[in-house]
Design a protein around this motif. Structure first.
Motif, PDB file in Angstrom:
ATOM      1  N   LYS A 127      46.176  63.517  70.178  1.00  0.00           N
ATOM      2  CA  LYS A 127      44.916  63.073  70.757  1.00  0.00           C
ATOM      3  C   LYS A 127      43.835  64.134  70.538  1.00  0.00           C
ATOM      4  N   LEU A 128      44.199  65.402  70.782  1.00  0.00           N
ATOM      5  CA  LEU A 128      43.222  66.480  70.627  1.00  0.00           C
ATOM      6  C   LEU A 128      42.779  66.595  69.179  1.00  0.00           C
ATOM      7  N   LYS A 129      43.730  66.500  68.237  1.00  0.00           N
ATOM      8  CA  LYS A 129      43.386  66.606  66.811  1.00  0.00           C
ATOM      9  C   LYS A 129      42.428  65.502  66.414  1.00  0.00           C
ATOM     10  N   ASN A 130      42.740  64.257  66.848  1.00  0.00           N
ATOM     11  CA  ASN A 130      41.855  63.130  66.537  1.00  0.00           C
ATOM     12  C   ASN A 130      40.460  63.373  67.063  1.00  0.00           C
ATOM     13  N   GLU A 131      40.408  63.863  68.302  1.00  0.00           N
ATOM     14  CA  GLU A 131      39.111  64.082  68.952  1.00  0.00           C
ATOM     15  C   GLU A 131      38.298  65.128  68.183  1.00  0.00           C
ATOM     16  N   ILE A 132      38.981  66.219  67.793  1.00  0.00           N
ATOM     17  CA  ILE A 132      38.282  67.255  67.042  1.00  0.00           C
ATOM     18  C   ILE A 132      37.767  66.697  65.724  1.00  0.00           C
ATOM     19  N   GLY A 133      38.624  65.929  65.033  1.00  0.00           N
ATOM     20  CA  GLY A 133      38.221  65.336  63.757  1.00  0.00           C
ATOM     21  C   GLY A 133      37.017  64.424  63.931  1.00  0.00           C
ATOM     22  N   ARG A 134      37.081  63.596  64.978  1.00  0.00           N
ATOM     23  CA  ARG A 134      36.001  62.644  65.229  1.00  0.00           C
ATOM     24  C   ARG A 134      34.682  63.379  65.473  1.00  0.00           C
ATOM     25  N   LEU A 135      34.754  64.423  66.341  1.00  0.00           N
ATOM     26  CA  LEU A 135      33.539  65.160  66.682  1.00  0.00           C
ATOM     27  C   LEU A 135      32.972  65.877  65.470  1.00  0.00           C
ATOM     28  N   ARG A 136      33.880  66.474  64.651  1.00  0.00           N
ATOM     29  CA  ARG A 136      33.400  67.174  63.446  1.00  0.00           C
ATOM     30  C   ARG A 136      32.679  66.214  62.525  1.00  0.00           C
ATOM     31  N   ALA A 137      33.304  65.015  62.320  1.00  0.00           N
ATOM     32  CA  ALA A 137      32.686  64.026  61.429  1.00  0.00           C
ATOM     33  C   ALA A 137      31.317  63.613  61.961  1.00  0.00           C
ATOM     34  N   MET A 138      31.253  63.426  63.281  1.00  0.00           N
ATOM     35  CA  MET A 138      30.002  62.999  63.893  1.00  0.00           C
ATOM     36  C   MET A 138      28.912  64.059  63.691  1.00  0.00           C
ATOM     37  N   LEU A 139      29.307  65.344  63.879  1.00  0.00           N
ATOM     38  CA  LEU A 139      28.332  66.422  63.703  1.00  0.00           C
ATOM     39  C   LEU A 139      27.837  66.467  62.269  1.00  0.00           C
ATOM     40  N   GLU A 140      28.776  66.293  61.305  1.00  0.00           N
ATOM     41  CA  GLU A 140      28.382  66.277  59.899  1.00  0.00           C
ATOM     42  C   GLU A 140      27.355  65.183  59.656  1.00  0.00           C
ATOM     43  N   ASP A 141      27.642  64.000  60.180  1.00  0.00           N
ATOM     44  CA  ASP A 141      26.753  62.849  60.022  1.00  0.00           C
ATOM     45  C   ASP A 141      25.358  63.158  60.528  1.00  0.00           C
ATOM     46  N   ARG A 142      25.320  63.757  61.729  1.00  0.00           N
ATOM     47  CA  ARG A 142      24.012  63.978  62.337  1.00  0.00           C
ATOM     48  C   ARG A 142      23.233  65.053  61.606  1.00  0.00           C
ATOM     49  N   ARG A 143      23.957  66.021  61.024  1.00  0.00           N
ATOM     50  CA  ARG A 143      23.246  67.092  60.306  1.00  0.00           C
ATOM     51  C   ARG A 143      22.546  66.556  59.073  1.00  0.00           C
ATOM     52  N   LYS A 144      23.099  65.496  58.464  1.00  0.00           N
ATOM     53  CA  LYS A 144      22.542  65.006  57.204  1.00  0.00           C
ATOM     54  C   LYS A 144      21.172  64.360  57.377  1.00  0.00           C
TER      55      LYS A 144
END
Lengths: 226, 67, 224
Positions: free
Chosen positions: B50-67
């Motif tokens: 669960k923690l790994k998924n959450e970290i992955g999700r948040l990282r992807a979201m941050l990448e998206d927003r930075r673009k």
């Protein structure tokens, strides 16, 4: 202002506030009466078993009814941000804690001293056989109750689910003290003095009081500020 | 002599039964211990995922927003 | 590197356990209890590890209050949780042993009662953490509660000395009647459980770190 003077001022303040409304002490005594009444249905009050159960019964009443006083101890300071003012006041957290604990001790002890004769009348128990030692055990047990109750009242004052968390945390911690007080009270109410068989419980009760009072005084500053 | 032999046999049989009974409780104890440990480890593994998924999700979201 | 060490620890622990279970199975029966006494080879190490976990939790809690470093807080949670798992196993195995030897699952003597209280206290610790949102406050209050809860641990340990309990006397100190080669096997099991506990605590510790990373990522997401 010296440490004990500060503690005394806090204690007098709490007692004065309580005596003005008498809400906690009234609620606590009424609750004690109701529990005493309910226990009479749980077993036959005429039987000899009453003496054997008396220690446990009394301390369950004291612990439950006392919690009503202890619960309010810090929660009472929440309206008008009194708690922040108290913490910011130029006295140590330990003095604040000690004052509140002493005030609670007086209130809980008053509730107990009124309930004790009521218990004796309702359950036909001659509880005054070993009055001096009984009062000592009562004081020691009540101090354990108030120290734990007061520090956890401070700890849980700001968290959600306070009403659930407080009994969840205090009663298990109190178990050693309550066990000791119950055993001693049972012996004393039955008319036996504290002998070599029961003195372990007395030592345990005193040890509990000393240990938790010391730890509480040491940690209360962290609890109030953090 | 002839009379004691069946008694002796019965003794052996009852001993056997008793010991098997005790093995039963030993096995309960050990099973319980390992089951509790396994349940705890499984809980930990599921939390890890669960923690790994959450970290992955948040990282992807941050990448998206930075673009 | 850390992963490899943990992996080696786990494998060693499992190896010792597998070899030791075989050796224990071959031990002769105890005269009064038959083979049921062999539960002791798991029961006692579990409780010793639980005691150690509680001690580590206490030290970590004090460490947090002194330094305000969240690594100590994570260590306290991790070791409390693993210790709680060990305590559960200790209670359950002890209860099963009692069902066979005493004929009852539970008796309210000082040892059993104080041990159960200990379990409830550490479960309460985990509940208290769930009830507080703000991380600094959660860590502080949890550390304070952990210190309070630890005072019960010496009572559990010494209860068999202070009172006459139904729980058997200790096998090591004060005239234990345990044969040396049995003690030997007990010690090996103890080491294996300890390694297992260390591995689990380390894994749990890393999860707590991951949780903190998630929190900081969330804060970043909010900031953007």
């Amino acid at each position: 202002m010296g440490f004990f003077h500060a503690a005394l001022v806090i204690m007098m303040k709490d007692l004065r506030a309580e005596l003005r409304t008498k809400e906690a002490i009234n609620a606590s005594f009424a609750f004690a009466l109701v529990i005493l009444l309910l226990f009479s249905f749980a077993f036959d009050p005429e039987a000899d078993t009453t003496k054997a159960l008396s220690g446990g019964l009394l301390w369950i009443v004291f612990a439950f009814a006392g919690t009503l006083v202890l619960n309010r101890s810090f929660a009472r300071e929440l309206p008008n941000d009194c708690l922040d003012a108290l913490v910011a006041a130029p006295i140590s957290g330990a003095a604040l804690f000690l004052g509140k604990a002493l005030a609670n001790f007086v209130l809980v002890m008053a509730m107990e001293l009124v309930s004790l004769p009521v218990f004796g009348i309702f359950y036909n128990v001659h509880w005054a056989n070993q009055l001096g030692e009984l009062l000592m055990v009562l004081a020691l047990g009540t101090w354990a109750l108030t120290v734990i109750g007061t520090i956890f009242s401070a700890l849980t004052v700001n968290i959600r689910l306070r009403e659930v968390m407080l009994p969840m945390l205090t009663y298990p911690i109190l178990v050693p003290a309550l066990m000791a007080a119950m055993q001693l009270t049972m012996q004393l109410v039955s008319g036996n003095a504290i002998g070599p068989e029961t003195v372990t419980w007395l030592k345990m009760l005193i040890g509990f009081d000393v240990a938790y009072t010391a730890v509480s005084l040491f940690l209360v500053e962290t609890v109030l500020v953090g | 002599m002839d009379l004691t032999a069946p008694l002796f046999l019965a003794q052996i049989v009852s001993d056997e039964v008793r010991l098997q009974h005790e093995y039963e409780y030993l096995s309960y104890g050990l099973t319980a211990a390992w089951v509790i440990l396994a349940v705890y480890v499984l809980l930990m593994v599921s939390r890890e995922r669960k923690l790994k998924n959450e970290i992955g999700r948040l990282r992807a979201m941050l990448e998206d927003r930075r673009k | 590197m850390r992963d490899k060490i943990l992996f080696v620890f786990g494998v060693v622990a499992m190896g010792i356990l597998a070899w030791n279970v075989n050796a224990i199975a071959r031990l002769p029966e105890e005269t009064q209890q038959g083979v049921t006494f062999k539960i002791i080879f798991f029961h006692v190490p579990m409780w010793m590890c639980a005691t150690m976990a509680a001690t580590v939790a206490l030290l970590a809690s004090v460490g947090f209050l002194v330094t305000k470093n969240f690594k100590f807080d994570a260590a306290a949670v991790a070791s409390t949780e693993v210790g709680l798992a060990f305590t559960t196993i200790g209670l359950v195995t002890g209860s099963i042993w009692g069902r066979q030897i005493w004929g009852i699952w539970w008796t309210w003597d000082a040892r059993l009662t104080s041990a159960l209280v200990c379990w409830i206290l550490y479960a309460g610790y985990l509940m208290l953490r769930k009830a507080i949102e703000e991380p600094t406050q959660r860590a502080t209050f949890a550390a304070v509660f952990s210190i309070f809860a630890f005072i019960d641990v010496p009572i559990v340990v010494f209860s068999i000395k202070w009172w006459r309990t139904q729980h058997p006397q200790p096998v090591f100190w004060s005239g234990g009647s345990f044969p040396p080669d049995w003690t030997h096997h007990l010690m090996w099991n103890m080491l294996a459980m300890l390694l297992l506990g260390i591995v689990m605590t380390a894994v749990r510790l890393r999860q707590e770190e991951a949780q903190r990373e998630i929190d900081s990522l969330r804060r970043m997401a909010h900031a953007l």
